[in-house]
Design a protein around this motif. Sequence first.
Motif, PDB file in Angstrom:
ATOM      1  N   MET A  32       9.683  -4.081   3.800  1.00 26.02           N
ATOM      2  CA  MET A  32       8.374  -3.575   3.368  1.00 26.02           C
ATOM      3  C   MET A  32       7.379  -3.593   4.529  1.00 26.02           C
ATOM      4  O   MET A  32       7.300  -4.572   5.273  1.00 26.02           O
ATOM      5  N   PHE A  33       6.647  -2.512   4.671  1.00 24.30           N
ATOM      6  CA  PHE A  33       5.531  -2.471   5.619  1.00 24.30           C
ATOM      7  C   PHE A  33       4.296  -3.047   4.919  1.00 24.30           C
ATOM      8  O   PHE A  33       4.040  -2.754   3.752  1.00 24.30           O
ATOM      9  N   ASN A  34       3.525  -3.839   5.629  1.00 18.26           N
ATOM     10  CA  ASN A  34       2.287  -4.361   5.049  1.00 18.26           C
ATOM     11  C   ASN A  34       1.188  -3.313   5.013  1.00 18.26           C
ATOM     12  O   ASN A  34       0.204  -3.456   4.292  1.00 18.26           O
ATOM     13  N   TYR A  35       1.386  -2.238   5.802  1.00 10.84           N
ATOM     14  CA  TYR A  35       0.401  -1.156   5.846  1.00 10.84           C
ATOM     15  C   TYR A  35       1.115   0.188   5.803  1.00 10.84           C
ATOM     16  O   TYR A  35       2.055   0.423   6.564  1.00 10.84           O
ATOM     17  N   ILE A  36       0.672   1.041   4.896  1.00 12.92           N
ATOM     18  CA  ILE A  36       1.173   2.409   4.819  1.00 12.92           C
ATOM     19  C   ILE A  36      -0.015   3.342   4.920  1.00 12.92           C
ATOM     20  O   ILE A  36      -1.032   3.149   4.239  1.00 12.92           O
ATOM     21  N   ILE A  37       0.106   4.341   5.771  1.00 14.45           N
ATOM     22  CA  ILE A  37      -0.960   5.336   5.930  1.00 14.45           C
ATOM     23  C   ILE A  37      -0.408   6.697   5.560  1.00 14.45           C
ATOM     24  O   ILE A  37       0.648   7.102   6.052  1.00 14.45           O
ATOM     25  N   VAL A  38      -1.114   7.389   4.688  1.00 10.92           N
ATOM     26  CA  VAL A  38      -0.741   8.754   4.333  1.00 10.92           C
ATOM     27  C   VAL A  38      -1.617   9.706   5.132  1.00 10.92           C
ATOM     28  O   VAL A  38      -2.839   9.729   4.966  1.00 10.92           O
ATOM     29  N   HIS A  73       3.770  12.317   0.351  1.00 10.23           N
ATOM     30  CA  HIS A  73       3.614  10.958  -0.189  1.00 10.23           C
ATOM     31  C   HIS A  73       4.171  10.859  -1.607  1.00 10.23           C
ATOM     32  O   HIS A  73       4.616   9.800  -2.048  1.00 10.23           O
ATOM     33  N   GLN A  74       4.187  12.003  -2.324  1.00  9.90           N
ATOM     34  CA  GLN A  74       4.675  11.997  -3.701  1.00  9.90           C
ATOM     35  C   GLN A  74       6.166  11.672  -3.787  1.00  9.90           C
ATOM     36  O   GLN A  74       6.645  11.253  -4.837  1.00  9.90           O
ATOM     37  N   GLU A  75       6.877  11.865  -2.670  1.00  9.87           N
ATOM     38  CA  GLU A  75       8.309  11.558  -2.660  1.00  9.87           C
ATOM     39  C   GLU A  75       8.583  10.059  -2.680  1.00  9.87           C
ATOM     40  O   GLU A  75       9.613   9.621  -3.201  1.00  9.87           O
ATOM     41  N   ILE A  76       7.684   9.269  -2.129  1.00  8.89           N
ATOM     42  CA  ILE A  76       7.969   7.836  -2.010  1.00  8.89           C
ATOM     43  C   ILE A  76       6.860   6.929  -2.552  1.00  8.89           C
ATOM     44  O   ILE A  76       7.057   5.720  -2.658  1.00  8.89           O
ATOM     45  N   LEU A  77       5.696   7.510  -2.890  1.00  7.66           N
ATOM     46  CA  LEU A  77       4.582   6.724  -3.425  1.00  7.66           C
ATOM     47  C   LEU A  77       4.162   7.241  -4.788  1.00  7.66           C
ATOM     48  O   LEU A  77       4.078   8.458  -4.996  1.00  7.66           O
ATOM     49  N   LYS A  78       3.852   6.332  -5.705  1.00  7.16           N
ATOM     50  CA  LYS A  78       3.360   6.727  -7.027  1.00  7.16           C
ATOM     51  C   LYS A  78       2.343   5.708  -7.504  1.00  7.16           C
ATOM     52  O   LYS A  78       2.369   4.543  -7.087  1.00  7.16           O
ATOM     53  N   ILE A  79       1.459   6.172  -8.381  1.00 13.01           N
ATOM     54  CA  ILE A  79       0.573   5.236  -9.070  1.00 13.01           C
ATOM     55  C   ILE A  79       0.954   5.272 -10.542  1.00 13.01           C
ATOM     56  O   ILE A  79       0.882   6.323 -11.186  1.00 13.01           O
ATOM     57  N   LYS A  80       1.394   4.133 -11.044  1.00 15.34           N
ATOM     58  CA  LYS A  80       1.886   4.055 -12.417  1.00 15.34           C
ATOM     59  C   LYS A  80       1.432   2.748 -13.037  1.00 15.34           C
ATOM     60  O   LYS A  80       1.582   1.681 -12.443  1.00 15.34           O
ATOM     61  N   ASN A  81       0.833   2.858 -14.246  1.00  9.74           N
ATOM     62  CA  ASN A  81       0.327   1.665 -14.948  1.00  9.74           C
ATOM     63  C   ASN A  81      -0.600   0.843 -14.060  1.00  9.74           C
ATOM     64  O   ASN A  81      -0.513  -0.390 -13.990  1.00  9.74           O
ATOM     65  N   ASN A  82      -1.487   1.580 -13.354  1.00 12.63           N
ATOM     66  CA  ASN A  82      -2.473   0.957 -12.459  1.00 12.63           C
ATOM     67  C   ASN A  82      -1.834   0.160 -11.318  1.00 12.63           C
ATOM     68  O   ASN A  82      -2.453  -0.752 -10.764  1.00 12.63           O
ATOM     69  N   MET A 140       8.719   3.529  -3.114  1.00 10.38           N
ATOM     70  CA  MET A 140      10.162   3.594  -3.350  1.00 10.38           C
ATOM     71  C   MET A 140      10.507   2.901  -4.675  1.00 10.38           C
ATOM     72  O   MET A 140      11.463   2.137  -4.789  1.00 10.38           O
ATOM     73  N   ASP A 141       9.648   3.179  -5.687  1.00 10.89           N
ATOM     74  CA  ASP A 141       9.815   2.676  -7.055  1.00 10.89           C
ATOM     75  C   ASP A 141       9.683   1.160  -7.181  1.00 10.89           C
ATOM     76  O   ASP A 141      10.054   0.587  -8.211  1.00 10.89           O
ATOM     77  N   ARG A 142       9.150   0.513  -6.176  1.00 10.68           N
ATOM     78  CA  ARG A 142       8.869  -0.922  -6.253  1.00 10.68           C
ATOM     79  C   ARG A 142       7.374  -1.137  -6.074  1.00 10.68           C
ATOM     80  O   ARG A 142       6.717  -0.403  -5.340  1.00 10.68           O
ATOM     81  N   GLU A 143       6.828  -2.144  -6.764  1.00 10.48           N
ATOM     82  CA  GLU A 143       5.398  -2.413  -6.635  1.00 10.48           C
ATOM     83  C   GLU A 143       5.054  -2.725  -5.187  1.00 10.48           C
ATOM     84  O   GLU A 143       5.715  -3.540  -4.527  1.00 10.48           O
ATOM     85  N   TYR A 144       4.012  -2.053  -4.707  1.00  5.98           N
ATOM     86  CA  TYR A 144       3.582  -2.217  -3.318  1.00  5.98           C
ATOM     87  C   TYR A 144       2.302  -3.042  -3.284  1.00  5.98           C
ATOM     88  O   TYR A 144       1.290  -2.661  -3.876  1.00  5.98           O
ATOM     89  N   LYS A 145       2.341  -4.165  -2.586  1.00  8.91           N
ATOM     90  CA  LYS A 145       1.184  -5.064  -2.546  1.00  8.91           C
ATOM     91  C   LYS A 145       0.500  -5.085  -1.184  1.00  8.91           C
ATOM     92  O   LYS A 145      -0.452  -5.830  -0.981  1.00  8.91           O
ATOM     93  N   GLY A 146       1.009  -4.266  -0.264  1.00  9.94           N
ATOM     94  CA  GLY A 146       0.336  -4.150   1.022  1.00  9.94           C
ATOM     95  C   GLY A 146      -0.858  -3.217   0.909  1.00  9.94           C
ATOM     96  O   GLY A 146      -1.261  -2.818  -0.183  1.00  9.94           O
ATOM     97  N   LYS A 147      -1.438  -2.847   2.044  1.00 10.88           N
ATOM     98  CA  LYS A 147      -2.589  -1.938   2.069  1.00 10.88           C
ATOM     99  C   LYS A 147      -2.113  -0.496   2.190  1.00 10.88           C
ATOM    100  O   LYS A 147      -1.316  -0.168   3.076  1.00 10.88           O
TER     101      LYS A 147
END
Length: 380
Positions: A1-7, A220-229, A234-241
């Motif tokens: 996991m990267f701690n920072y993702i920039i789109v 970004h839609q291929e690998i990032l989503k916003i679901k249930n807030n 990659m379908d895992r909760e992302y807690k980085g920035k």
Amino acid sequence: MFNYIIVGAGLAGAVMAERIANILDEKVLVIERRNHIGGNCYDEIDKTGIIIHKYGPHIFHTNYRDVFKYLSKFTEWREYQHYVLGFIDGKLAPLPFNLNTLHKLLPESLAKPLEKKLLKKYNYGERIPILKLLEEDDRDLKFLANYIYEKVFLNYTIKQWALKPDEIDGKVTERVPILLSRDNRYFQDHYQAVPQEGYTKMIQKILDHENIKIMLNTSHQEILKIKNNKILFMDREYKGKLIFTGKIDELFNYRYGRLPYRSLNFKFETLDQKWYQPAATINYPNDYDFTRITEFKHIHPTSTKKTTILKEYPQEHIEGKNEPCYPIPTKENQKTYKKYEKLAGKHENLILLGRLAEYHYYNMDEIVKKALTTFKKEIK
């Protein structure tokens, strides 16, 4: 996991990535849907050997010394003063409208007393928004205001925005004021230049760090989503920035509808002649369907005997068919944006940055300044 993702790998995303990589020594992933970095600043060398700006002319100008100093670490500069002419009533005259323009377009018997009245009412060097000048009660100044409005602003704005000047945020027309001086430069900032080898090379150097990984041709839609807030990577909760510089309505799957943008159809022509026009850019407020023609050899001189020009045709932004170039600054659109902004505020690890994410027009220096400030306040 990267701690920072920039789109987004435009200026905003690149500056943020560089700061995180260099100052924090953290790894950062940059996701870019296009096949190149640089966003709308992207430029390249065409077959004639001229550096062309693929998404319209980008002229760097700023009064922010810290911004100029920061970018200077990644490029040598070519000092460059930008001049724009307007094709008005069959004549070429300086823009923004200034005292030279006044004398160029109007008979001396009219221009001289109008200049006298202007300088009696306002200070020499003052920048007057057209909408302010239109409020004048004086008959002569009212005549001048209406003349400038109709010849310079009205039809250009309708072409560019599909709206009249009074239907959009006044800050748009304030960007091109009436200038009470004889300075024919388009900008009056302390620092005016273009990167010696172009913007793409500069942004390549900004992003050239072992901690920065770039994924091109990736939405970004291929690998990032916003679901249930929650933000999912990659379908895992992302807690980085997550630093997002794309379209905010797209990020939230158009929950409150689509935010409209204006786009441009760019038509390049290579001509078998040394020069095409006397200035880098000529605006056509009232004639033709295009708004302006830019000749890039004025900006990036070369010894070639050919030249390359660009005609810009404004059009509506259509998803998947053209680029969203400008947010449309109306009160109704701002209301919709505020809904998305409130939604984004529920995610502590989400930072919105840039023209599309903030639904706000930025100059290049302004977005670099905003990125540097955002890094200090919200990350460092």
